[in-house]
Design a protein around this motif. Structure first.
Motif, PDB file in Angstrom:
ATOM      1  N   GLU A 135      65.245 111.169  20.379  1.00  0.00           N
ATOM      2  CA  GLU A 135      66.253 111.090  20.284  1.00  0.00           C
ATOM      3  C   GLU A 135      66.463 110.778  19.174  1.00  0.00           C
ATOM      4  O   GLU A 135      67.905 111.091  18.894  1.00  0.00           O
ATOM      5  CB  GLU A 135      66.922 109.578  21.144  1.00  0.00           C
ATOM      6  CG  GLU A 135      66.766 108.745  20.726  1.00  0.00           C
ATOM      7  CD  GLU A 135      67.361 107.537  22.061  1.00  0.00           C
ATOM      8  OE1 GLU A 135      68.703 107.551  22.272  1.00  0.00           O
ATOM      9  OE2 GLU A 135      66.504 107.658  22.927  1.00  0.00           O
ATOM     10  N   ASP A 136      66.053 110.448  18.276  1.00  0.00           N
ATOM     11  CA  ASP A 136      66.039 109.784  16.383  1.00  0.00           C
ATOM     12  C   ASP A 136      66.327 110.892  15.659  1.00  0.00           C
ATOM     13  O   ASP A 136      66.180 110.172  14.384  1.00  0.00           O
ATOM     14  CB  ASP A 136      65.475 108.230  16.558  1.00  0.00           C
ATOM     15  CG  ASP A 136      66.324 107.391  17.537  1.00  0.00           C
ATOM     16  OD1 ASP A 136      67.566 107.609  17.523  1.00  0.00           O
ATOM     17  OD2 ASP A 136      65.672 106.071  17.492  1.00  0.00           O
TER      18      ASP A 136
ATOM     19  N   TRP B 252      66.174 104.290  12.394  1.00  0.00           N
ATOM     20  CA  TRP B 252      65.903 103.195  13.015  1.00  0.00           C
ATOM     21  C   TRP B 252      66.948 102.249  13.488  1.00  0.00           C
ATOM     22  O   TRP B 252      66.814 101.405  14.436  1.00  0.00           O
ATOM     23  CB  TRP B 252      64.927 102.384  13.298  1.00  0.00           C
ATOM     24  CG  TRP B 252      64.699 101.423  11.735  1.00  0.00           C
ATOM     25  CD1 TRP B 252      64.046 101.782  10.609  1.00  0.00           C
ATOM     26  CD2 TRP B 252      64.253 100.537  12.455  1.00  0.00           C
ATOM     27  NE1 TRP B 252      63.708 100.238  10.137  1.00  0.00           N
ATOM     28  CE2 TRP B 252      64.370  99.406  10.822  1.00  0.00           C
ATOM     29  CE3 TRP B 252      65.370  99.055  13.577  1.00  0.00           C
ATOM     30  CZ2 TRP B 252      64.375  98.069  10.880  1.00  0.00           C
ATOM     31  CZ3 TRP B 252      65.379  98.094  12.913  1.00  0.00           C
ATOM     32  CH2 TRP B 252      64.936  97.547  12.275  1.00  0.00           C
TER      33      TRP B 252
ATOM     34  N   SER C 173      69.814 103.171  15.707  1.00  0.00           N
ATOM     35  CA  SER C 173      69.353 103.240  16.844  1.00  0.00           C
ATOM     36  C   SER C 173      69.484 102.935  17.754  1.00  0.00           C
ATOM     37  O   SER C 173      69.881 101.651  18.117  1.00  0.00           O
ATOM     38  CB  SER C 173      67.833 103.890  16.867  1.00  0.00           C
ATOM     39  OG  SER C 173      67.595 104.396  18.364  1.00  0.00           O
TER      40      SER C 173
ATOM     41  N   TYR D 151      62.575  98.853  18.713  1.00  0.00           N
ATOM     42  CA  TYR D 151      61.247  99.270  17.040  1.00  0.00           C
ATOM     43  C   TYR D 151      60.960  98.233  16.195  1.00  0.00           C
ATOM     44  O   TYR D 151      59.976  98.359  15.841  1.00  0.00           O
ATOM     45  CB  TYR D 151      62.859  99.949  16.311  1.00  0.00           C
ATOM     46  CG  TYR D 151      62.766 101.596  15.977  1.00  0.00           C
ATOM     47  CD1 TYR D 151      61.635 102.642  15.699  1.00  0.00           C
ATOM     48  CD2 TYR D 151      63.946 102.165  17.109  1.00  0.00           C
ATOM     49  CE1 TYR D 151      62.130 103.675  15.357  1.00  0.00           C
ATOM     50  CE2 TYR D 151      63.983 103.220  17.175  1.00  0.00           C
ATOM     51  CZ  TYR D 151      63.209 104.693  16.046  1.00  0.00           C
ATOM     52  OH  TYR D 151      63.700 105.933  16.351  1.00  0.00           O
TER      53      TYR D 151
END
Length: 272
Positions: free
Chosen positions: A88-89, A193, A196, A202
């Motif tokens: 999704e990132d 990240w 995110s 992460y």
């Protein structure tokens, strides 16, 4: 003496395969992207060409220069990179960049050699991955390119069956290379990240794997020579198999795809 062009010879599988095939009596043309790596391979006695898979002109020039050196009997498409991060990132640009190298450039290079191989016979060895058989978290971009490479190679293999060209997939699992360390610049360039929804994940998982690698080796990890031996088998067998698995995880993934449900495979992926 037969000739093989191997891409991605700066380190890891490509470098080991270059040395292994030369030791077996093959003339090896080694390609690299960086000038320092090109010089290092020349210092080791290899014929070396520059190749930037994301650059169409570089791909065309590499193929032209290789064939100008004499007949080429085989192409080993090994060069690839990873962009770790949650699917999704992954922005569009990240997927575009990784597909340019891992799939588009690889296919483009193969196409440049196919007319020559049609006339003289030849083999194309595509280095895929266990991640071309099964997807796992944080590897979405790399998985996508390897799934695509698997499909494209399967179609080419069927279509080229009426020619003297043979296509082979080699699917390694965990191999002791620098791919994780080499992926850090791509991660930093593309993955935001900290913004995110998975920022905490992460910190707990991916960042530690990237920046604090454990000294403990994966229990299934094999050295690059395990892949080189399969490359030699694919190049030298009179009738090479369409696929060669390398490492236990690849065998598990291959068998699992045939026997397990999607939900069962997802369960294993979450615990990978």
């Amino acid at each position: 003496m037969k000739t093989v062009l191997i891409t991605g010879c700066s380190s890891g599988i490509g470098l080991d395969a270059a040395h292994h095939m030369r030791a077996r009596g093959w003339r090896v043309i080694a390609t690299c992207r960086k000038e320092a790596d090109i010089q290092a391979r020349r210092d080791e006695g290899f014929e070396t060409l520059h190749l930037e898979l994301a650059d169409e002109d570089s791909v065309a020039r590499c193929a032209r220069d290789a064939l100008a050196l004499g007949p080429v009997d085989a192409l080993v498409n090994n060069a690839a990179f990873a962009i770790p991060g949650a699917a999704e990132d992954l922005p569009r640009g990240a997927l575009r960049a990784i597909f340019e190298a891992n799939l588009f450039g690889t296919h483009d290079l193969t196409r440049h050699f196919l007319p020559h191989f049609r006339q003289h016979g030849g083999r194309v060895i595509n280095i895929s991955s266990v991640l071309g058989l099964a997807g796992i978290p944080w590897r979405g971009a790399y998985v996508a390119t390897k799934f695509a490479l698997e499909g494209l190679t399967d179609v080419l293999r069927v279509e080229m069956a009426d020619t003297p060209v043979r296509l082979v997939l080699i699917e390694p699992g965990p191999i002791g290379t620098r791919i994780r360390a080499n992926s850090i610049p791509h991660f930093e360039a593309w993955i935001d990240w900290q913004s995110s929804a998975r920022a905490d994940q992460y910190r707990q998982t991916l960042l530690k794997r990237l920046y604090e690698p454990s000294a403990k080796k994966d229990r299934f990890e094999l050295p690059p020579r395990a892949v080189s031996e399969k490359i030699a088998l694919a190049l030298e067998s009179a009738n090479p198999r369409p696929r060669y698995y390398v490492t236990t995880p690849t065998w598990i993934a291959g068998i699992g795809r045939r026997l397990l449900s999607t939900r069962a495979l997802d369960w294993f992926a979450r615990r990978s």
